[in-house]
Motif scaffolding. Structure first.
Motif, PDB file in Angstrom:
ATOM      1  N   GLY A 294      -3.393   1.074 -11.893  1.00 38.73           N
ATOM      2  CA  GLY A 294      -4.703   1.514 -11.440  1.00 38.73           C
ATOM      3  C   GLY A 294      -4.639   2.825 -10.694  1.00 38.73           C
ATOM      4  O   GLY A 294      -5.467   3.723 -10.897  1.00 38.73           O
ATOM      5  N   LEU A 295      -3.634   2.972  -9.826  1.00 41.68           N
ATOM      6  CA  LEU A 295      -3.495   4.221  -9.094  1.00 41.68           C
ATOM      7  C   LEU A 295      -3.104   5.360 -10.024  1.00 41.68           C
ATOM      8  O   LEU A 295      -3.537   6.495  -9.848  1.00 41.68           O
ATOM      9  CB  LEU A 295      -2.458   4.047  -7.982  1.00 41.68           C
ATOM     10  N   ALA A 296      -2.272   5.079 -11.024  1.00 42.34           N
ATOM     11  CA  ALA A 296      -1.925   6.115 -11.998  1.00 42.34           C
ATOM     12  C   ALA A 296      -3.156   6.565 -12.764  1.00 42.34           C
ATOM     13  O   ALA A 296      -3.348   7.749 -13.034  1.00 42.34           O
ATOM     14  CB  ALA A 296      -0.863   5.586 -12.959  1.00 42.34           C
ATOM     15  N   SER A 297      -4.031   5.610 -13.110  1.00 46.52           N
ATOM     16  CA  SER A 297      -5.269   5.955 -13.795  1.00 46.52           C
ATOM     17  C   SER A 297      -6.146   6.819 -12.913  1.00 46.52           C
ATOM     18  O   SER A 297      -6.810   7.747 -13.384  1.00 46.52           O
ATOM     19  CB  SER A 297      -6.020   4.680 -14.194  1.00 46.52           C
ATOM     20  N   GLY A 298      -6.143   6.559 -11.600  1.00 46.55           N
ATOM     21  CA  GLY A 298      -6.932   7.366 -10.681  1.00 46.55           C
ATOM     22  C   GLY A 298      -6.447   8.796 -10.596  1.00 46.55           C
ATOM     23  O   GLY A 298      -7.207   9.700 -10.259  1.00 46.55           O
ATOM     24  N   ARG A 299      -5.148   9.020 -10.903  1.00 48.04           N
ATOM     25  CA  ARG A 299      -4.626  10.387 -10.921  1.00 48.04           C
ATOM     26  C   ARG A 299      -4.931  11.107 -12.227  1.00 48.04           C
ATOM     27  O   ARG A 299      -4.538  12.241 -12.430  1.00 48.04           O
ATOM     28  CB  ARG A 299      -3.104  10.368 -10.729  1.00 48.04           C
ATOM     29  N   GLY A 300      -5.599  10.405 -13.144  1.00 49.28           N
ATOM     30  CA  GLY A 300      -5.940  11.033 -14.417  1.00 49.28           C
ATOM     31  C   GLY A 300      -4.989  10.706 -15.525  1.00 49.28           C
ATOM     32  O   GLY A 300      -5.144  11.192 -16.642  1.00 49.28           O
ATOM     33  N   ASN A 301      -3.978   9.859 -15.264  1.00 46.62           N
ATOM     34  CA  ASN A 301      -3.058   9.457 -16.320  1.00 46.62           C
ATOM     35  C   ASN A 301      -3.688   8.383 -17.177  1.00 46.62           C
ATOM     36  O   ASN A 301      -4.373   7.497 -16.670  1.00 46.62           O
ATOM     37  CB  ASN A 301      -1.755   8.923 -15.722  1.00 46.62           C
TER      38      ASN A 301
ATOM     39  N   CYS B 288     -13.620   1.114  -3.093  1.00 41.89           N
ATOM     40  CA  CYS B 288     -12.411   0.686  -3.799  1.00 41.89           C
ATOM     41  C   CYS B 288     -12.234   1.455  -5.106  1.00 41.89           C
ATOM     42  O   CYS B 288     -13.153   1.539  -5.925  1.00 41.89           O
ATOM     43  CB  CYS B 288     -12.517  -0.815  -4.072  1.00 41.89           C
ATOM     44  N   SER B 289     -11.043   2.000  -5.316  1.00 41.17           N
ATOM     45  CA  SER B 289     -10.748   2.707  -6.569  1.00 41.17           C
ATOM     46  C   SER B 289      -9.982   1.827  -7.547  1.00 41.17           C
ATOM     47  O   SER B 289     -10.044   2.050  -8.759  1.00 41.17           O
ATOM     48  CB  SER B 289      -9.939   3.977  -6.287  1.00 41.17           C
ATOM     49  N   VAL B 290      -9.253   0.834  -7.039  1.00 38.47           N
ATOM     50  CA  VAL B 290      -8.490  -0.080  -7.885  1.00 38.47           C
ATOM     51  C   VAL B 290      -8.789  -1.505  -7.406  1.00 38.47           C
ATOM     52  O   VAL B 290      -8.675  -1.792  -6.214  1.00 38.47           O
ATOM     53  CB  VAL B 290      -6.980   0.186  -7.818  1.00 38.47           C
ATOM     54  N   LEU B 291      -9.165  -2.363  -8.341  1.00 37.41           N
ATOM     55  CA  LEU B 291      -9.426  -3.770  -8.045  1.00 37.41           C
ATOM     56  C   LEU B 291      -8.563  -4.624  -8.959  1.00 37.41           C
ATOM     57  O   LEU B 291      -8.650  -4.509 -10.188  1.00 37.41           O
ATOM     58  CB  LEU B 291     -10.911  -4.095  -8.257  1.00 37.41           C
ATOM     59  N   VAL B 292      -7.716  -5.456  -8.377  1.00 37.49           N
ATOM     60  CA  VAL B 292      -6.889  -6.392  -9.148  1.00 37.49           C
ATOM     61  C   VAL B 292      -7.440  -7.788  -8.898  1.00 37.49           C
ATOM     62  O   VAL B 292      -7.448  -8.267  -7.761  1.00 37.49           O
ATOM     63  CB  VAL B 292      -5.412  -6.312  -8.755  1.00 37.49           C
ATOM     64  N   TYR B 293      -7.908  -8.423  -9.959  1.00 35.68           N
ATOM     65  CA  TYR B 293      -8.564  -9.724  -9.881  1.00 35.68           C
ATOM     66  C   TYR B 293      -7.616 -10.768 -10.467  1.00 35.68           C
ATOM     67  O   TYR B 293      -7.272 -10.720 -11.645  1.00 35.68           O
ATOM     68  CB  TYR B 293      -9.875  -9.680 -10.667  1.00 35.68           C
TER      69      TYR B 293
END
Length: 628
Positions: free
Chosen positions: A433-440, A572-577
């Motif tokens: 999720g954090l990698a996706s937030g960096r644009g990856n 929240c930028s990343v949510l793990v459910y």
């Protein structure tokens, strides 16, 4: 062309018709629903166009049908030659031709109990045990090959998301057209959503063990057939009010050490004069025995399993009953070295199982009967120091294992090996999720890929992130995910919220024991709120100057509507459910990812089913949602 708001008003009428219409006709009816003034006439016209409903078999008749699939919960789905839907009892496998006795007629289907298997299906197998198979209600999938169990559980997750009201729209609004087109041009929205979910929902991760995996099992007391003494066993597959006595082989899902204790309890029950609780009527005598709950932990003496026994009575026990239970506890502790503790719980008397009150209890916080509703708990006998269960958890990424102490009646995942998998998947999900937030771009794996496929690609280290990261762990229990992530990633702060003060204290102790006490903070909060969120939660979901990651691990009831709204409005930028119920997961994802609602919608990036309960009709799912 009617607007979406117009179509929303038509929903109550069309939902009544959808069950009887072919999927294509139902979708067309939904699409062409017009304003309020035309709804009634169009609904009447549709009813006239409906084909005649297929005749339903009569109650008491025997029928021969072939099982088409197994629905979530373990019931087989079949159709008669005339097209009537048949809901088959547990233990049915797709492809089997069975003879079944119709037990109940419903409006649009019948319920039937399988009496004989005439032809096996491609995935039919002999169960791994014998004595309990025919009548035990605990393992609905025990006659299904394990590979088919894994595939079935993945299909449950896809169906629960795609077929939930609003789920198809939420998925399709963020899906690639190429993924959705796999269902064909004339497919329904649910079919299109299911096709779009194929690359998102990964293969079900198997349990490391298919037997002897349960660290908690609940058994019930009932009168013996002879009228002398009691039996101890599991609920019957065809009658939740009937108890199936545990045979000589014990329960093959729990540890052998726990089986040995259970055998001794069963031998004592055959001789006792104490009454048992009647779950059907709620009738009881003084000190009526209700349950025997066995828990095992990996931190036993010499590296073996430590066993805890909890004896539950329905209501207060008499002094004579307490004396009998104390004597039993002392004898068990002397006879079984792995047994470290015997508890007695006086639990509130539950309502009969078929009342609305009992259904409400099932929607309460996990462990609510008797765990969260207990009036009194006492230690009857114990050996050694400490009053908790010690558990070791593999550290994500390797290294020394993490150590957790769980309260004697606290929540913990039921499969220790599966818990290691969950922790690793949650850590991977945070990194993704954090990698996706960096644009990856998130890698997409085919659902048939093995568990280790793409593992190095998944594990992008969170430690490389230059941003200040904060984690909020909701429904944190004893701190499993919060402490594990704090010990292996670069979060600047970790806040865990849980309802019970005992769980909060355990989480604080576990954080300190694993060297992250200064980083973690745990607080008690009611997360089942229906209005404004608690002040602590509201502040945690809108921190300033940090990138917020949230992990949620709710009970089977899922998130409340107010909690879903609070998460959408959060920063929240990343949510793990982490879900333990596919149906409530589908509902929650529809609200979190849909177009309607305040705040910014999430995008479902990945969902990974995990089999924590082999042979049972349940599935755990780890979902990664982002706002990228």
């Amino acid at each position: 062309t009617p607007t979406w708001s117009m179509k929303r008003f038509a929903r109550p009428v069309l939902l009544l018709l959808a069950a009887a219409l072919p999927l294509g006709v139902a979708a067309a009816a939904w699409h062409h629903a017009g304003p309020r003034s035309t709804r009634s006439s169009r609904a009447a016209a549709l009813r006239q166009q409906l084909p005649a409903a297929p005749p339903l078999p009569e109650e008491g008749h025997e029928i021969e049908v072939r099982c088409e699939r197994v629905a979530y919960g373990g019931l087989g789905i079949a159709r008669t030659d005339a097209g009537a839907t048949v809901m088959l009892s547990d233990h049915t496998v797709p492809g089997e031709l069975v003879r079944a006795l119709v037990t109940r007629r419903r409006r649009r289907h019948v319920e039937a109990r399988t009496t004989a298997v005439l032809e096996p299906g491609p995935a039919s197998v002999a169960p791994p045990w014998s004595e309990l198979f025919a009548s035990c209600g605990g393992c609905q999938l025990q006659r299904m090959a394990y590979a088919e169990q894994l595939a079935t559980k993945r299909r449950w997750v896809i169906d629960a998301i795609a077929r939930c009201p609003g789920g198809a729209a939420a998925v399709l609004s963020r899906a690639s057209p190429a993924h959705a087109s796999g269902a064909g041009h004339s497919a329904t929205p649910a079919a299109l959503a299911a096709a779009a979910l194929e690359p998102i929902v990964r293969a079900t991760v198997p349990s490391p063990k298919q037997t002897r995996y349960r660290n908690k099992a609940t058994f019930f007391f009932a009168p013996s057939d002879s009228g002398l003494g009691l039996v101890v066993g599991s609920k019957a597959a065809d009658d939740a009010g009937r108890v199936v006595p545990i045979g000589g082989e014990g329960c093959p899902l729990q540890a052998e050490e726990a089986d040995a204790v259970l055998a001794s309890v069963a031998a004592w029950a055959r001789r006792t004069a104490l009454p048992s609780f009647d779950v059907r009527s709620g009738r009881r005598g003084e000190g009526a025995l209700w349950q025997a709950v066995l828990r095992t932990a990996s931190g036993g003496a010499g590296g073996g399993a430590a066993v805890q026994l909890e004896l539950v009575t329905a209501g207060a026990a008499s002094s004579a009953a307490l004396a009998a239970l104390a004597a039993l506890a002392a004898s068990l502790l002397e006879a079984h070295e792995p047994l470290v503790r015997v508890l007695h719980t006086e639990a509130p008397v539950p309502p009969p199982p078929d009342t609305g009150a009992s259904r409400g209890r099932r929607r309460q916080r996990r462990g609510a009967s008797p765990d969260a509703c207990a009036e009194a708990v006492a230690v009857l006998a114990a050996r050694g120091g400490g009053d908790s269960l010690a558990v070791a958890v593999q550290r994500p990424g390797g290294g020394a294992p993490l150590r957790f102490e769980v309260p004697p009646r606290g929540f913990w995942q039921v499969n220790d090996g599966g818990t290691d998998l969950l922790v690793r998947l949650v850590a991977d999900g945070v990194a993704l999720g954090l990698a996706s937030g960096r644009g990856n771009e998130l890698p997409v794996a085919a659902h048939g890929a093995g568990r280790e496929a793409g593992r190095e690609e998944e594990r992008r280290p969170v430690e490389e992130a230059p941003r200040r990261l904060a984690l909020v762990d909701l429904y944190c229990g004893s701190g499993l995910f919060g402490v594990s992530l704090a010990a292996t990633t670069s979060f600047a702060s970790v806040l865990g919220l849980e309802l019970g003060a005992e769980a909060v204290a355990a989480a604080e102790a576990n954080a300190a024991a694993n060297g992250v006490g200064a980083l973690c903070r745990f607080e008690a909060a009611d997360l089942a709120f229906s209005g404004r969120p608690p002040a602590g939660l509201a502040a945690a979901l809108a921190p300033g100057g940090v990138d917020l990651t949230v992990v949620v691990d709710p009970p089977r009831a899922g998130l409340s509507g107010a909690m879903r709204g609070a998460l959408r409005r959060s920063t929240c930028s990343v949510l793990v459910y982490v879900s333990c119920d596919a149906q409530t997961l589908g509902r929650d994802l529809a609200a979190l990812c849909g177009a309607e609602g305040a705040g910014t919608a999430f995008r479902l990036a990945r969902a990974t089913p995990v089999d924590l309960t082999p042979h049972a009709a349940r599935v755990e799912t780890v979902c990664v949602l982002s706002r990228a």
